[in-house]
Design a protein around this motif. Structure first.
Motif, mmCIF file in Angstrom:
data_model
loop_
_atom_site.group_PDB
_atom_site.id
_atom_site.type_symbol
_atom_site.label_atom_id
_atom_site.label_comp_id
_atom_site.label_asym_id
_atom_site.label_seq_id
_atom_site.Cartn_x
_atom_site.Cartn_y
_atom_site.Cartn_z
ATOM 1 N N GLY A 201 0.824 -1.199 0.000
ATOM 2 C CA GLY A 201 0.000 0.000 0.000
ATOM 3 C C GLY A 201 0.861 1.252 0.000
ATOM 4 O O GLY A 201 0.623 2.198 -0.767
ATOM 5 N N ALA A 202 1.896 1.278 0.863
ATOM 6 C CA ALA A 202 2.799 2.428 0.929
ATOM 7 C C ALA A 202 3.640 2.540 -0.332
ATOM 8 O O ALA A 202 3.874 3.643 -0.848
ATOM 9 N N LEU A 203 4.095 1.408 -0.843
ATOM 10 C CA LEU A 203 4.909 1.410 -2.063
ATOM 11 C C LEU A 203 4.141 2.001 -3.239
ATOM 12 O O LEU A 203 4.632 2.898 -3.930
ATOM 13 N N GLU A 204 2.945 1.474 -3.472
ATOM 14 C CA GLU A 204 2.171 1.928 -4.627
ATOM 15 C C GLU A 204 1.769 3.396 -4.467
ATOM 16 O O GLU A 204 1.742 4.145 -5.437
ATOM 17 N N GLY A 205 1.471 3.818 -3.230
ATOM 18 C CA GLY A 205 1.157 5.219 -2.992
ATOM 19 C C GLY A 205 2.341 6.119 -3.310
ATOM 20 O O GLY A 205 2.187 7.178 -3.931
ATOM 21 N N ALA A 206 3.549 5.702 -2.868
ATOM 22 C CA ALA A 206 4.755 6.483 -3.147
ATOM 23 C C ALA A 206 5.058 6.505 -4.640
ATOM 24 O O ALA A 206 5.450 7.543 -5.188
ATOM 25 N N LYS A 207 4.858 5.370 -5.312
ATOM 26 C CA LYS A 207 5.087 5.319 -6.761
ATOM 27 C C LYS A 207 4.136 6.251 -7.493
ATOM 28 O O LYS A 207 4.529 6.969 -8.435
ATOM 29 N N ARG A 208 2.891 6.289 -7.066
ATOM 30 C CA ARG A 208 1.926 7.189 -7.706
ATOM 31 C C ARG A 208 2.303 8.653 -7.461
ATOM 32 O O ARG A 208 2.163 9.503 -8.352
ATOM 33 N N PHE A 209 2.788 8.941 -6.269
ATOM 34 C CA PHE A 209 3.223 10.309 -5.947
ATOM 35 C C PHE A 209 4.359 10.737 -6.865
ATOM 36 O O PHE A 209 4.316 11.823 -7.468
ATOM 37 N N PHE A 210 5.375 9.887 -6.974
ATOM 38 C CA PHE A 210 6.501 10.219 -7.847
ATOM 39 C C PHE A 210 6.073 10.254 -9.315
ATOM 40 O O PHE A 210 6.554 11.071 -10.096
ATOM 41 N N GLY A 211 5.173 9.346 -9.685
ATOM 42 C CA GLY A 211 4.716 9.286 -11.068
ATOM 43 C C GLY A 211 3.980 10.536 -11.491
ATOM 44 O O GLY A 211 4.168 11.040 -12.607
ATOM 45 N N LYS A 212 3.126 11.072 -10.609
ATOM 46 C CA LYS A 212 2.373 12.282 -10.937
ATOM 47 C C LYS A 212 3.302 13.472 -11.130
ATOM 48 O O LYS A 212 3.045 14.359 -11.955
ATOM 49 N N ARG A 213 4.374 13.505 -10.373
ATOM 50 C CA ARG A 213 5.342 14.590 -10.509
ATOM 51 C C ARG A 213 6.060 14.533 -11.853
ATOM 52 O O ARG A 213 6.569 15.545 -12.329
ATOM 53 N N LYS A 214 6.080 13.331 -12.459
ATOM 54 C CA LYS A 214 6.799 13.177 -13.729
ATOM 55 C C LYS A 214 5.850 13.082 -14.922
ATOM 56 O O LYS A 214 6.264 12.761 -16.021
ATOM 57 N N GLY A 215 4.571 13.317 -14.697
ATOM 58 C CA GLY A 215 3.626 13.321 -15.795
ATOM 59 C C GLY A 215 3.024 11.980 -16.127
ATOM 60 O O GLY A 215 2.434 11.798 -17.186
ATOM 61 N N ASP A 216 3.183 10.982 -15.239
ATOM 62 C CA ASP A 216 2.545 9.669 -15.378
ATOM 63 C C ASP A 216 2.978 8.869 -16.604
ATOM 64 O O ASP A 216 2.332 7.905 -16.978
ATOM 65 N N LYS A 217 4.044 9.246 -17.259
ATOM 66 C CA LYS A 217 4.490 8.491 -18.422
ATOM 67 C C LYS A 217 5.944 8.031 -18.300
ATOM 68 O O LYS A 217 6.323 6.972 -18.767
ATOM 69 N N GLU A 218 6.736 8.833 -17.660
ATOM 70 C CA GLU A 218 8.157 8.539 -17.557
ATOM 71 C C GLU A 218 8.428 7.489 -16.477
ATOM 72 O O GLU A 218 7.753 7.461 -15.442
ATOM 73 N N GLU A 219 9.411 6.632 -16.705
ATOM 74 C CA GLU A 219 9.792 5.631 -15.710
ATOM 75 C C GLU A 219 10.333 6.312 -14.452
ATOM 76 O O GLU A 219 10.962 7.368 -14.522
ATOM 77 N N LEU A 220 10.106 5.693 -13.315
ATOM 78 C CA LEU A 220 10.721 6.175 -12.082
ATOM 79 C C LEU A 220 12.201 5.839 -12.117
ATOM 80 O O LEU A 220 12.598 4.759 -12.566
ATOM 81 N N ASN A 221 13.030 6.756 -11.624
ATOM 82 C CA ASN A 221 14.467 6.477 -11.603
ATOM 83 C C ASN A 221 14.835 5.651 -10.376
ATOM 84 O O ASN A 221 13.983 5.375 -9.518
ATOM 85 N N LEU A 222 16.090 5.264 -10.299
ATOM 86 C CA LEU A 222 16.527 4.368 -9.226
ATOM 87 C C LEU A 222 16.343 4.991 -7.852
ATOM 88 O O LEU A 222 15.939 4.305 -6.903
ATOM 89 N N ALA A 223 16.641 6.280 -7.731
ATOM 90 C CA ALA A 223 16.485 6.952 -6.440
ATOM 91 C C ALA A 223 15.025 6.968 -6.001
ATOM 92 O O ALA A 223 14.719 6.755 -4.818
ATOM 93 N N GLU A 224 14.120 7.201 -6.938
ATOM 94 C CA GLU A 224 12.691 7.226 -6.616
ATOM 95 C C GLU A 224 12.187 5.842 -6.236
ATOM 96 O O GLU A 224 11.391 5.687 -5.304
ATOM 97 N N LEU A 225 12.647 4.816 -6.943
ATOM 98 C CA LEU A 225 12.249 3.453 -6.614
ATOM 99 C C LEU A 225 12.771 3.052 -5.231
ATOM 100 O O LEU A 225 12.054 2.432 -4.439
ATOM 101 N N TYR A 226 14.019 3.421 -4.943
ATOM 102 C CA TYR A 226 14.591 3.087 -3.636
ATOM 103 C C TYR A 226 13.843 3.822 -2.523
ATOM 104 O O TYR A 226 13.524 3.234 -1.484
ATOM 105 N N THR A 227 13.559 5.102 -2.741
ATOM 106 C CA THR A 227 12.851 5.888 -1.730
ATOM 107 C C THR A 227 11.455 5.326 -1.477
ATOM 108 O O THR A 227 11.017 5.224 -0.322
ATOM 109 N N ALA A 228 10.749 4.955 -2.546
ATOM 110 C CA ALA A 228 9.422 4.355 -2.392
ATOM 111 C C ALA A 228 9.501 3.069 -1.580
ATOM 112 O O ALA A 228 8.672 2.820 -0.698
#
Length: 302
Positions: free
Chosen positions: A94-121
């Motif tokens: 639940g926390a992972l997917e929420g964090a991924k959605r947060f980072f994804g929205k900041r990047k326009g929902d199309k770009e892959e999350l980078n390694l730092a964002e994946l690790y932070t999530a």
């Protein structure tokens, strides 16, 4: 970005929110993890917490456990993790997917999350998980390592005894070490899995829900190794702290640093690797089962 998140978003029949689906699927993954991994885990914990020289090898530990407790001994203390780890993994996803959605929205929902964002999530998911994981693991370890005849009649009796002896601190003993372990470890864990999934989607040109279950198992196994290789010494320290005496005047260790220092002085580097073999044997099965159960449950909830 939507295809990188656990599929799919629409739920015409169940009318569940995305977070509800994450939590339910996470519970399914957690139950699968416990049922597959518990026999390996009890061997790991016994080796970690036993005096040096008690067991010649993981196989020797398993044989002694089988002789003393029979086949059911490998599932001693299972009720607590079956309920608790289901909740833990539910919180993790639940926390992972929420964090991924947060980072994804900041990047326009199309770009892959980078390694730092994946690790932070993943780290966010790990720390969030500790509020349930620590007391559950503490009770499980007490049940797994108790002598015969047993001190505790079951998980609830153990929890009550811990509360009476140490209050909230007794139940949550080892919380700081669990936060360090799960924050660092699950950062690596989910980074490995999500990176491999993103890479699969990009190179194969498929959606997440179209990834074959065998790949979920394979990537989950790789994630498990990333987890344990990044934090195993901390897990050993946590186990030792959680089996230490609850009475401050009788404790062997003052805290994480003191525990690490004593282990190093008495056993050197080997003291931080006790039980590693059964953990590494268990890891691909338990973590592969976790991720494939989660992914399939998410698809079933669509």
């Amino acid at each position: 970005m939507s295809e990188l998140l656990s599929p799919p978003a629409s739920t015409p029949g169940l009318r569940l929110s995305r977070t509800q689906k994450d939590l339910i699927a996470g519970s399914v993954g957690g139950i699968a993890q416990v049922l597959v991994g518990q026999p390996f885990d009890i061997v790991k914990v016994r080796i970690q917490t036993a005096p040096s020289g008690t067991y010649k090898s993981p196989l020797d530990c398993a044989q002694k456990l089988l002789r003393s407790d029979g086949p059911t001994g490998f599932y001693k203390g299972t009720l607590t993790p079956l309920l608790g780890i289901g909740a833990c993994v539910s919180i993790q996803f639940g926390a992972l997917e929420g964090a991924k959605r947060f980072f994804g929205k900041r990047k326009g929902d199309k770009e892959e999350l980078n390694l730092a964002e994946l690790y932070t999530a993943g780290a966010i998911a790990g720390v969030a998980n500790t509020i349930v994981a620590n007391p559950v693991e503490h009770i499980r370890i007490r049940l797994q390592t108790q002598p015969q005849p047993p001190i505790y009649r079951g998980p609830w009796d153990c929890a009550v005894a811990l509360w009476k002896m140490g209050g909230i601190g007794g139940v949550f003993k080892g919380q700081v070490s669990t936060i360090w372990r799960d924050g660092l470890g699950y950062g690596s864990y989910f980074l490995a899995y999500e990176y491999l999934v993103q890479r699969h989607i990009r190179t194969k040109g498929v959606k997440r829900e179209d990834i074959a279950p065998i790949w979920s198992v394979t990537y989950g196994a790789a994630a498990g190794y990333a987890l344990w290789f990044s934090i195993y010494p901390i897990d050993v320290i946590k186990s030792k702290l959680q089996t230490d005496h609850l009475n401050p005047t009788k404790r062997q260790y003052k805290g994480m640093i003191d525990c690490a220092t004593q282990v190093w002085r008495t056993s050197g580097w080997k003291g931080f690797t006790g039980g590693l073999t059964p953990t590494l044997v268990r890891s691909p099965f338990a973590n592969g089962a976790t991720f494939v159960a989660f992914e399939l449950a998410m698809r079933g909830l669509s």
